[in-house]
Design an enzyme around this catalytic site. Sequence first.
Site, PDB file in Angstrom:
ATOM      1  N   CYS B  49     -17.968   2.865  20.074  1.00  0.00           N
ATOM      2  CA  CYS B  49     -19.294   3.482  20.066  1.00  0.00           C
ATOM      3  C   CYS B  49     -20.359   2.414  19.857  1.00  0.00           C
ATOM      4  CB  CYS B  49     -19.411   4.509  18.943  1.00  0.00           C
ATOM      5  SG  CYS B  49     -18.068   5.679  18.865  1.00  0.00           S
ATOM      6  N   ASP B 448     -30.342  35.017   1.678  1.00  0.00           N
ATOM      7  CA  ASP B 448     -31.348  35.500   2.604  1.00  0.00           C
ATOM      8  C   ASP B 448     -30.568  35.959   3.838  1.00  0.00           C
ATOM      9  OD1 ASP B 448     -33.731  35.670   4.220  1.00  0.00           O
ATOM     10  OD2 ASP B 448     -33.116  33.763   5.061  1.00  0.00           O
ATOM     11  N   ASP B 634     -38.539  32.216   1.828  1.00  0.00           N
ATOM     12  CA  ASP B 634     -37.576  32.016   0.748  1.00  0.00           C
ATOM     13  C   ASP B 634     -37.990  30.885  -0.192  1.00  0.00           C
ATOM     14  OD1 ASP B 634     -35.804  33.874   1.919  1.00  0.00           O
ATOM     15  OD2 ASP B 634     -35.205  32.329   3.341  1.00  0.00           O
TER      16      ASP B 634
END
Lengths: 52, 731
Positions: B49, B448, B634
Amino acid sequence: MEILAILIPVSLGLGAAGLAAFIWALRGRQYDDPKGDAERILRKDWDEHPKP
Amino acid sequence: MSDASLHDARLSACPACDAAPLARQLADRAGAVQPDLILSLPTIHCATCISDVEGALRRHSGVRDARVNLTLRRVTVDAPGLEAQELINVVERAGYEAHELDPAALSASVADRQGRDILMRIGVSGFAMMNIMILSVAVWSGAEAATRDMFHFISGAIALPTVAFAGQPFFSSAWRSLRAGRLGMDVPISLALILASAISVFETIYSGHHAYFDAAVMLCFFLLIGRYLDYRTRAVARSAAEELTALEVPRAFRITPSGDEAVPIADLVPGDLIRLRPGARVPADGEIVQGTSDIDRSLLTGESIPVPAAPGMALSAGEGNLTGQMIMRVTAAGRDSSLARLTALVAAAESARGRYTSLAERASRLYSPMVHLLAFASFLGWFWVTRDLRHAVNIAAAVLIITCPCALGLAVPTVVTAASGRLFRRGLLIKDGTALERLAEVDTVVFDKTGTLTMGVPQLVSLDPLPVALRPFALVLAQGSSHPLAQALAQAVLKDGVSAAQVTDLRELPGDGVSALAKGVPIRLGRAEWLGASHGDATLSASWFQMGDSPAIRLEFADRLRPGAKDCVAQILQSGRRVLLLSGDAPPVVRDLADRLEIKDWRAGISPQGKAEAVRALSDQGQKVLMVGDGLNDTAALSVAHVSLSPASALDAARTASDMVMLGNDLAPVAEALAVARRARSRIKENFGISILYNIVAVPFAILGFATPLMAALAMSLSSISVTLNALRLR
């Protein structure tokens, strides 16, 4: 016991050399990417010729 | 020295060769111009990579250098004059995901410097400790008279500068706490360091038997390791949190006479006209001037159904624009916007939360006065009995050194490092140092709904209402829109193995739906009113499909559950904790979800203040609440709760307010985190037990005057090692 006059400076010198190497490595940001350095050695990019 | 040479130095293959003086200079210049581009590469993991990404970038014209940091999963690109988007395309063509990071939000250089500073002190004290230990072994094995004195002198020559340098963090922190009138953990540490050094110098000069130079340096070494672990945990969390913030490069497209220009959100002023592209978030409060679309309000209110938007409608910062392009006029930006007002609500809630006293603080509050009293009492006792000042001070120093909290200093950081490392691998990021301890106390979990237990992404309930013959037409219409309901429909139909029909004149009418002509027959997909149907008081969001003049077909959608949500809730319930569901959404939708997850306590249609009130009421009843939420609605509740958690998809404000961030999509780590936190707390307590046990064994020897430097060294290293091993059992 005269040998101490040689051994103590030698042991202190070795310790100082180790410390100097550590500080050199730290300053050279060699601890910034330990994972990357471990992987980089496996690359084949510069196997044939050194990096220009 | 020019800028270019500075960057060449940083990016060269052997930065160490020439960077020593430059590194510091560079750190000093942090905050100055930063022309390097930083990209986040979340998927890189191996040597190939690194080669691929660096190679692809270096081959691109205009790129001077690129260096991947695999530890941080970032690439730093030196490419003057290039745009980040261009480089992202280059990396993506090489097959890797890339995101732009805002270099201004990454204060890495400052943090790096702090970490290197502690590492340097650890290194210095470590090397000094080894050398002094070699000399001490000779003394312990019976070196006498002149040899012993010489060894003591050499040890002192190494130890004094080391203690002065490596002990600085303790001295400065002790000085700060003394000035504030408190006895922190660092006061006895500093006192022990100074007293041990001073008494050893005195003993060396008068050729005494015992010098504690090795103990003083060893103390520095072990305690600095604890400090470093502590720092690392916080630095890793901070840099990942910064990365989440830096990912949202906040820009708006302002309309000017000379065309659109991209400006930072902070530069917007009321009256500006800005263009909202589909998929973008509304950057400021304002009013729609032109265009129609659908608005996703789920992050602000918890409503899961998008609202149609037309000129004249007011928009709030944080809402999402879904389908059409619009132009809006800014009415309030920056500090005056509704987003900032909610942030103020959060700040008020945070100050009301009250400070949590960590286990380490409680331990040191008990411990510091005890140590001082013990040392002082043994000094007084010996002085009263023997009238020998030198001997009495020696004993007091020995007591201070033996009791000194090597193991106590390592007890908490080692456990926190091991536990947060384990949770990090499972995709949970701990932002606050005491969050783990608070999490261990949790007995009530409040969730929530939209975006937390559900993905906030709709899913077709059933394909059955749609006749098989009509499915290809529905698919082609659905594929023509980026509205979430249309996307969900397209996904469901595609999964059924249907391929799209041929149509002409495909058009999207933002806010209404999509229409087309199929062999001359008009087909439409969109909201009820547009197709002449009525949505009624149905509980689920719906989209309607119509072919020609036949009656419209109703297609219902439900919000998709977050993966792992069911297991997570089941595990939490099984562990005997209470689970609550608080949502701003409509009652039927909430009831449906609560039934699916078997949550008995649920409340719907709650305002942001209402959520915070509910959480506060629970806290007042003496319950310790874990709040899990993602939206702006929230945020206040997140900051009131005993401990809070939000998913990475949450709004910036919600992530800032919470103690932990969940990096993946899966909700399962939450249940695991609760278990790991409990285990971590018991490990910390065990560690305190171990250090106290060592003290109980060693302190009587010290007080009775039998303590030797060898004993101090043994007790210190053995207790530190056993505490660390105990912590590592968590990994």
